[in-house]
Design a protein around this motif. Structure first.
Motif, PDB file in Angstrom:
ATOM      1  N   LEU A   1      52.012  55.338  65.442  1.00 48.81           N
ATOM      2  CA  LEU A   1      51.644  55.486  63.644  1.00 48.81           C
ATOM      3  C   LEU A   1      50.302  55.563  63.718  1.00 48.81           C
ATOM      4  CD1 LEU A   1      54.511  53.229  62.447  1.00 48.81           C
ATOM      5  CD2 LEU A   1      54.596  56.081  62.480  1.00 48.81           C
ATOM      6  N   VAL A   2      49.724  55.175  64.608  1.00 48.11           N
ATOM      7  CA  VAL A   2      48.208  54.163  64.895  1.00 48.11           C
ATOM      8  C   VAL A   2      47.173  55.783  64.892  1.00 48.11           C
ATOM      9  CG1 VAL A   2      46.652  53.368  64.928  1.00 48.11           C
ATOM     10  CG2 VAL A   2      48.426  51.884  64.422  1.00 48.11           C
ATOM     11  N   GLU A   3      47.992  56.158  65.584  1.00 45.36           N
ATOM     12  CA  GLU A   3      48.069  57.470  66.457  1.00 45.36           C
ATOM     13  C   GLU A   3      48.265  58.820  65.643  1.00 45.36           C
ATOM     14  OE1 GLU A   3      49.988  58.127  70.566  1.00 45.36           O
ATOM     15  OE2 GLU A   3      48.589  56.671  71.264  1.00 45.36           O
ATOM     16  N   ALA A   4      49.691  58.506  64.501  1.00 46.31           N
ATOM     17  CA  ALA A   4      49.398  59.929  63.777  1.00 46.31           C
ATOM     18  C   ALA A   4      49.154  59.814  62.649  1.00 46.31           C
ATOM     19  CB  ALA A   4      51.080  59.768  63.707  1.00 46.31           C
ATOM     20  N   LEU A   5      48.333  58.895  62.422  1.00 48.33           N
ATOM     21  CA  LEU A   5      47.081  57.861  61.631  1.00 48.33           C
ATOM     22  C   LEU A   5      46.299  59.191  61.832  1.00 48.33           C
ATOM     23  CD1 LEU A   5      46.999  57.410  58.453  1.00 48.33           C
ATOM     24  CD2 LEU A   5      46.174  55.648  60.142  1.00 48.33           C
ATOM     25  N   SER A   6      45.431  59.309  62.568  1.00 49.08           N
ATOM     26  CA  SER A   6      44.723  60.239  63.331  1.00 49.08           C
ATOM     27  C   SER A   6      44.774  61.570  63.270  1.00 49.08           C
ATOM     28  CB  SER A   6      43.961  59.422  64.502  1.00 49.08           C
ATOM     29  OG  SER A   6      43.248  57.946  64.066  1.00 49.08           O
ATOM     30  N   SER A   7      45.854  62.077  63.010  1.00 49.31           N
ATOM     31  CA  SER A   7      45.999  63.801  63.504  1.00 49.31           C
ATOM     32  C   SER A   7      46.212  64.105  62.185  1.00 49.31           C
ATOM     33  CB  SER A   7      47.821  63.381  64.000  1.00 49.31           C
ATOM     34  OG  SER A   7      48.035  64.973  63.851  1.00 49.31           O
ATOM     35  N   ARG A   8      45.761  65.590  62.338  1.00 49.89           N
ATOM     36  CA  ARG A   8      45.911  66.751  61.036  1.00 49.89           C
ATOM     37  C   ARG A   8      46.510  67.217  61.243  1.00 49.89           C
ATOM     38  NH1 ARG A   8      40.987  66.541  58.847  1.00 49.89           N
ATOM     39  NH2 ARG A   8      40.590  68.058  57.860  1.00 49.89           N
ATOM     40  N   HIS A   9      48.478  66.917  61.422  1.00 50.71           N
ATOM     41  CA  HIS A   9      49.320  67.489  61.607  1.00 50.71           C
ATOM     42  C   HIS A   9      50.322  66.875  61.933  1.00 50.71           C
ATOM     43  CE1 HIS A   9      46.971  71.712  61.603  1.00 50.71           C
ATOM     44  NE2 HIS A   9      46.064  71.114  63.019  1.00 50.71           N
ATOM     45  N   PRO A  10      51.538  67.117  61.237  1.00 50.37           N
ATOM     46  CA  PRO A  10      53.200  66.085  61.434  1.00 50.37           C
ATOM     47  C   PRO A  10      52.472  65.953  62.899  1.00 50.37           C
ATOM     48  CG  PRO A  10      52.682  67.690  59.662  1.00 50.37           C
ATOM     49  CD  PRO A  10      51.740  68.332  60.319  1.00 50.37           C
ATOM     50  N   VAL A  11      53.834  64.390  62.999  1.00 51.48           N
ATOM     51  CA  VAL A  11      53.415  64.204  64.321  1.00 51.48           C
ATOM     52  C   VAL A  11      55.273  64.119  64.583  1.00 51.48           C
ATOM     53  CG1 VAL A  11      53.141  62.779  65.788  1.00 51.48           C
ATOM     54  CG2 VAL A  11      51.490  63.365  64.556  1.00 51.48           C
ATOM     55  N   PHE A  12      55.716  64.779  65.045  1.00 57.94           N
ATOM     56  CA  PHE A  12      57.666  63.795  65.959  1.00 57.94           C
ATOM     57  C   PHE A  12      57.505  63.569  67.079  1.00 57.94           C
ATOM     58  CE2 PHE A  12      61.153  65.357  67.594  1.00 57.94           C
ATOM     59  CZ  PHE A  12      62.346  65.198  66.702  1.00 57.94           C
TER      60      PHE A  12
ATOM     61  N   PHE B   1      62.100  60.544  64.174  1.00 56.14           N
ATOM     62  CA  PHE B   1      61.670  61.113  63.119  1.00 56.14           C
ATOM     63  C   PHE B   1      60.565  61.890  63.404  1.00 56.14           C
ATOM     64  CE2 PHE B   1      59.715  56.715  64.704  1.00 56.14           C
ATOM     65  CZ  PHE B   1      59.191  57.193  64.266  1.00 56.14           C
ATOM     66  N   HIS B   2      59.350  62.285  61.882  1.00 58.72           N
ATOM     67  CA  HIS B   2      58.608  62.923  61.502  1.00 58.72           C
ATOM     68  C   HIS B   2      57.512  61.884  60.539  1.00 58.72           C
ATOM     69  CE1 HIS B   2      59.690  66.836  62.787  1.00 58.72           C
ATOM     70  NE2 HIS B   2      61.327  66.505  62.343  1.00 58.72           N
ATOM     71  N   ALA B   3      56.250  62.048  61.901  1.00 61.73           N
ATOM     72  CA  ALA B   3      55.441  61.036  60.977  1.00 61.73           C
ATOM     73  C   ALA B   3      53.929  61.974  60.433  1.00 61.73           C
ATOM     74  CB  ALA B   3      54.907  59.715  61.942  1.00 61.73           C
ATOM     75  N   ILE B   4      53.946  62.052  58.708  1.00 67.21           N
ATOM     76  CA  ILE B   4      53.251  63.075  58.504  1.00 67.21           C
ATOM     77  C   ILE B   4      51.984  62.502  57.387  1.00 67.21           C
ATOM     78  CG2 ILE B   4      52.685  64.542  57.504  1.00 67.21           C
ATOM     79  CD1 ILE B   4      56.552  65.614  56.344  1.00 67.21           C
ATOM     80  N   PRO B   5      50.778  63.172  58.537  1.00 66.79           N
ATOM     81  CA  PRO B   5      49.669  62.009  57.347  1.00 66.79           C
ATOM     82  C   PRO B   5      49.259  62.447  55.940  1.00 66.79           C
ATOM     83  CG  PRO B   5      49.040  62.634  59.642  1.00 66.79           C
ATOM     84  CD  PRO B   5      50.179  64.036  58.951  1.00 66.79           C
ATOM     85  N   LEU B   6      49.145  61.191  55.352  1.00 67.70           N
ATOM     86  CA  LEU B   6      49.028  61.429  53.779  1.00 67.70           C
ATOM     87  C   LEU B   6      47.145  61.451  53.609  1.00 67.70           C
ATOM     88  CD1 LEU B   6      51.503  58.619  52.480  1.00 67.70           C
ATOM     89  CD2 LEU B   6      50.952  61.177  52.857  1.00 67.70           C
ATOM     90  N   ARG B   7      46.979  62.845  53.556  1.00 70.61           N
ATOM     91  CA  ARG B   7      45.129  62.553  53.210  1.00 70.61           C
ATOM     92  C   ARG B   7      44.705  64.058  52.713  1.00 70.61           C
ATOM     93  NH1 ARG B   7      42.512  64.482  58.681  1.00 70.61           N
ATOM     94  NH2 ARG B   7      44.546  62.795  59.398  1.00 70.61           N
ATOM     95  N   ALA B   8      43.447  63.860  52.139  1.00 73.56           N
ATOM     96  CA  ALA B   8      43.157  65.181  51.177  1.00 73.56           C
ATOM     97  C   ALA B   8      42.670  66.217  52.160  1.00 73.56           C
ATOM     98  CB  ALA B   8      42.201  64.388  49.937  1.00 73.56           C
TER      99      ALA B   8
ATOM    100  N   ASP C   1      38.576  62.926  56.830  1.00 71.88           N
ATOM    101  CA  ASP C   1      38.537  62.854  58.036  1.00 71.88           C
ATOM    102  C   ASP C   1      40.114  62.152  59.144  1.00 71.88           C
ATOM    103  OD1 ASP C   1      36.464  64.048  57.941  1.00 71.88           O
ATOM    104  OD2 ASP C   1      35.649  62.730  57.924  1.00 71.88           O
ATOM    105  N   VAL C   2      40.710  61.130  58.317  1.00 70.60           N
ATOM    106  CA  VAL C   2      41.392  60.328  59.001  1.00 70.60           C
ATOM    107  C   VAL C   2      42.278  59.988  57.817  1.00 70.60           C
ATOM    108  CG1 VAL C   2      42.201  58.165  59.314  1.00 70.60           C
ATOM    109  CG2 VAL C   2      40.104  59.479  60.735  1.00 70.60           C
ATOM    110  N   GLY C   3      43.836  60.174  57.696  1.00 67.69           N
ATOM    111  CA  GLY C   3      44.984  60.060  56.963  1.00 67.69           C
ATOM    112  C   GLY C   3      44.635  58.530  55.901  1.00 67.69           C
ATOM    113  N   ARG C   4      45.138  58.307  54.511  1.00 71.74           N
ATOM    114  CA  ARG C   4      44.488  56.876  54.161  1.00 71.74           C
ATOM    115  C   ARG C   4      46.502  56.715  54.209  1.00 71.74           C
ATOM    116  NH1 ARG C   4      40.445  56.942  50.789  1.00 71.74           N
ATOM    117  NH2 ARG C   4      39.519  58.680  51.023  1.00 71.74           N
ATOM    118  N   GLY C   5      47.834  57.361  54.672  1.00 72.30           N
ATOM    119  CA  GLY C   5      48.275  56.868  54.962  1.00 72.30           C
ATOM    120  C   GLY C   5      49.399  57.511  55.590  1.00 72.30           C
TER     121      GLY C   5
END
Length: 709
Positions: free
Chosen positions: A91-102, A119-126, A130-134
């Motif tokens: 989940l921490v790795e997915a937070l740094s990704s710019r794309h959804p992670v399966f 499951f899919h882990a989709i970063p929440l960011r504007a 640079d890094v997702g906020r959730g």
């Protein structure tokens, strides 16, 4: 509880309206958790997703926390948190990704809030983050992702970024305003504090911190002073002075933590209310220590002045007050012996106002002469300020002698010169009378003591005489008992011989006897046996009194004993022509006692009942008293009965209620006395319940197990 949403049926144009409604809600919402929950509700309603979770990074703890969920069991989300420091966590790795992670086939050592295998882990960011906020976690069976889920993640990411930026800007503005507030209050020389209603410190300027806060390197005394100041300040705030929003003033005494001196402040407190944060109290302390000292000095000077004025007034009226408040005569004389001042009782002796009798005036002059002589004696005793003596005065009106005790004292000036002589007179008439009465009382007391001694000696003599008489009576009683025992033995020897020869004659041992002779021999035998029974009773009495009656303890049954007693008295029962019966209780335990003495008591009680019952019935009963562990044996008859005033006398020795020579019943009066003595020997008692003309009931109570003496 997990939210369960019913999937919406796609309707043309409906999906666009739903997205627009969600976006409008997110733009107006300022609460992150409400936004996340509303977004999940929209996703579940417009996609086949069954489980979804929103995780947000918390800035202070740097952890991802769960803020919204759907379709997830409570066991998977309880206390869920992932630290960003755990870089290996998927989940921490997915937070740094710019794309959804399966994610699929996740190791069990990594905890996730979903119980699905993939499951899919989709970063929440504007767009500029640079890094997702959730993260938005949604279930899925393959790498393909629902378009609605991807759109929701982008929309929710912008909302999270917007709310985070808003919070950061608010914190920046709050910090600037706080710094400005501290600068303003620190510029004020008076201590300023912001507290809650319970006195808990929230904001304080530097002057207030010196009084109410101690640094880490502060001494123990400093800390104690600060603690005392906080306690006094909290107590001041808890009073009704700050009960309203208006400015309240009061004085507050504190301690200087550095010097330990007292500091007096004027406390100005006012309530400040905030709709979201509650009620606070703003307090300003104004140091009025110097002002209070000046006020105290002025008040002290004014108080000293008032005391001085009062002393002047008191000095002016002191003599009048002393003289008027004392009932004894008081006189103030000068060094010449002339009277300067006196009270009313003294005026009656030395002035006699309103009296024109010549004899009375002569008595007044005599009293004055005696007083002058006494004062002269006082003045001649140099070095003594107190002098006590007696003066013989007289009542001017009645002429009655007045022996008085005079106590004189001198009043000296500041230079030590004699100014006044104050004399107080005390009437000794009452004291002399009391002394006379005391002497009389003393003489009477001595006389009474003498009489008491004589009475005590006489009483001791009487006691000695009674003691000797008691010894003589005991000796006489012992001799009587011994005499009765000896005589009983002497009587029994010839009686047994008479009974033996009579028995031989009745049995024709020495030859046939005629009927008249047999009748006479039968009477001799009956009277001899009666005389032997009387002698045996007397012998039993003497044995019991001498303590020589032995106890033969055996174990026996009560029913058998009652049957034996009934059998021995069968001839008498048959001749009496009355109904005799026995009543045995159930479960009678065996008795350990002297069987012969219990039998003797029952024989005596039953024979008495038969003797004094001319008609009716006699009943012998037995029962067990479990509470007292006693056997209760009763003989009840319907005979002549005993009057209440005579019931206590029937157990006395040689006592019969009818003691006349022509009485209708025979006997010596020893039977019941022996029964009671035997019952006491067995540890029991005999009770009597009787009504005259209605019959009597004698009750024998003995313990089931007698104690050996």
């Amino acid at each position: 509880m997990p939210r369960v949403a019913v999937p919406a049926v796609p309707v043309p144009g409906f999906e666009a309206e739903a997205k627009l409604a969600l976006v409008e809600f997110l733009l107006t919402s300022i609460d992150l958790q409400d936004s996340a929950r509303r977004a999940l509700d929209w996703l579940v309603a417009h996609s086949p997703v069954t489980q979804a979770v929103v995780l947000i990074v918390e800035a202070v703890s740097n952890e991802m926390l769960l803020v919204a969920e759907h379709g997830v069991p409570n066991s998977a989300v309880v206390d869920f948190a992932v630290s960003r420091a755990d870089a290996m966590h998927p989940l921490v790795e997915a937070l740094s990704s710019r794309h959804p992670v399966f994610i699929e086939g996740l190791s069990s050592r990594y905890r996730v809030p979903l119980d699905a295998r993939s499951f899919h882990a989709i970063p929440l960011r504007a767009e500029d983050d640079d890094v997702g906020r959730g993260l938005l976690l949604v279930t899925g069976t393959g790498p393909e992702l629902e378009g609605d889920a991807l759109w929701l993640a982008r929309t929710l990411g912008k909302q999270v970024s917007r709310l985070a930026s808003r919070q950061s800007l608010a914190e920046t503005r709050f910090g600037q305003e706080r710094m400005l507030l501290y600068s303003i209050i620190n510029a004020v020389t008076d201590p300023i504090l912001l507290t809650d209603t319970e006195g808990k410190l929230i904001i304080a300027n530097s002057h207030a911190e010196k009084l109410f806060a101690a640094p880490e390197e502060a001494s123990e005394g400093w800390r104690r002073a600060v603690g005392l100041n906080n306690m006094l300040f909290s107590a001041a705030l808890s009073t009704s002075a700050v009960g309203t929003a208006e400015l309240a003033r009061r004085e507050l005494l504190l301690v200087d933590p550095l010097e330990g001196s007292d500091l007096l402040f004027e406390l100005l407190s006012s309530r400040a209310k905030d709709e979201r944060q509650g009620t606070y109290v703003v307090s300003i302390l104004r140091n009025v220590t110097d002002l209070a000292r000046a006020k105290e000095e002025i008040e002290e000077s004014y108080r000293t002045l008032r005391i001085a004025q009062a002393e002047v007034r008191d000095e002016r009226h002191r003599l009048d007050l002393i003289i008027d408040s004392v009932a004894d005569p008081i006189l103030v004389t000068d060094e010449e012996g002339d009277i300067v001042l006196m009270n009313t009782p003294a005026e009656r002796l030395f002035n006699a106002p309103g009296v024109e009798n010549e004899a009375a005036l002569r008595r007044v002059q005599g009293n004055g002469a005696n007083l002058t002589s006494f004062v002269s004696n006082v003045l001649t005793r140099s070095g003594e300020q107190r002098y006590r003596g007696e003066i013989q005065l007289a009542d001017p009106v009645s002429g009655r002698p007045l022996p008085v005790e005079a106590l004189a004292g001198t009043i000296l000036s500041e230079q030590g010169e004699l100014m006044w002589v104050v004399t107080i007179l005390h009437d000794l008439t009452e004291a002399i009378e009391k002394a006379r009465l005391y002497e009389q009382l003393k003489e009477a007391s001595q006389e009474l003591e003498k009489n008491v001694q004589e009475a005590t000696a006489e009483l001791a003599e009487q006691n000695e005489l009674l003691r000797r008489q008691h010894i003589a009576l005991e000796q006489a009683s012992a001799l009587k008992s011994q005499f009765l025992a000896n005589m009983s033995h002497e009587f029994r020897t010839p009686l047994n011989a008479i009974l033996g020869y009579t028995h031989m004659l009745l049995n024709n041992v020495t030859g046939q006897v005629t009927d008249p002779q047999r009748k006479s021999l039968t009477r001799i035998d009956s009277n001899s046996r009666h005389l032997l029974a009387l002698i045996n009773d007397i012998l039993d009495i003497t044995r019991i009194e001498a303590g020589r009656m032995p106890l033969n303890i055996t174990k026996f049954g009560v029913p058998d004993l009652v049957d034996e007693v009934m059998s021995e008295l069968e001839p008498i029962i048959r001749r009496s022509n009355i109904a005799v019966e026995s009543q045995m209780g159930t479960r009678l335990p065996p008795v350990r006692s002297d069987r012969q003495k219990v039998k003797q008591i029952l024989l005596n009680l039953l024979s008495n009942a038969l003797k004094f019952t001319p008609s009716g019935s006699v009943t012998m009963s037995a029962a067990y008293d479990a509470r007292g562990n006693q056997m209760v044996l009763a003989v009840r008859d319907t005979g002549v009965g005993i009057a209440e005033e005579d019931q206590a006398r029937v157990f006395e020795d040689f006592r019969q209620l009818d003691s006349s020579p022509a009485r209708g019943y025979g006997g010596t009066g020893l039977g019941l006395s022996i029964c009671r003595r035997l019952a006491h020997m067995l540890g029991g008692s005999i009770e009597l319940d009787s009504r005259l003309g209605q019959g009597s009931t004698f009750t024998l109570r003995i313990p089931v197990k007698v104690k050996r003496r």
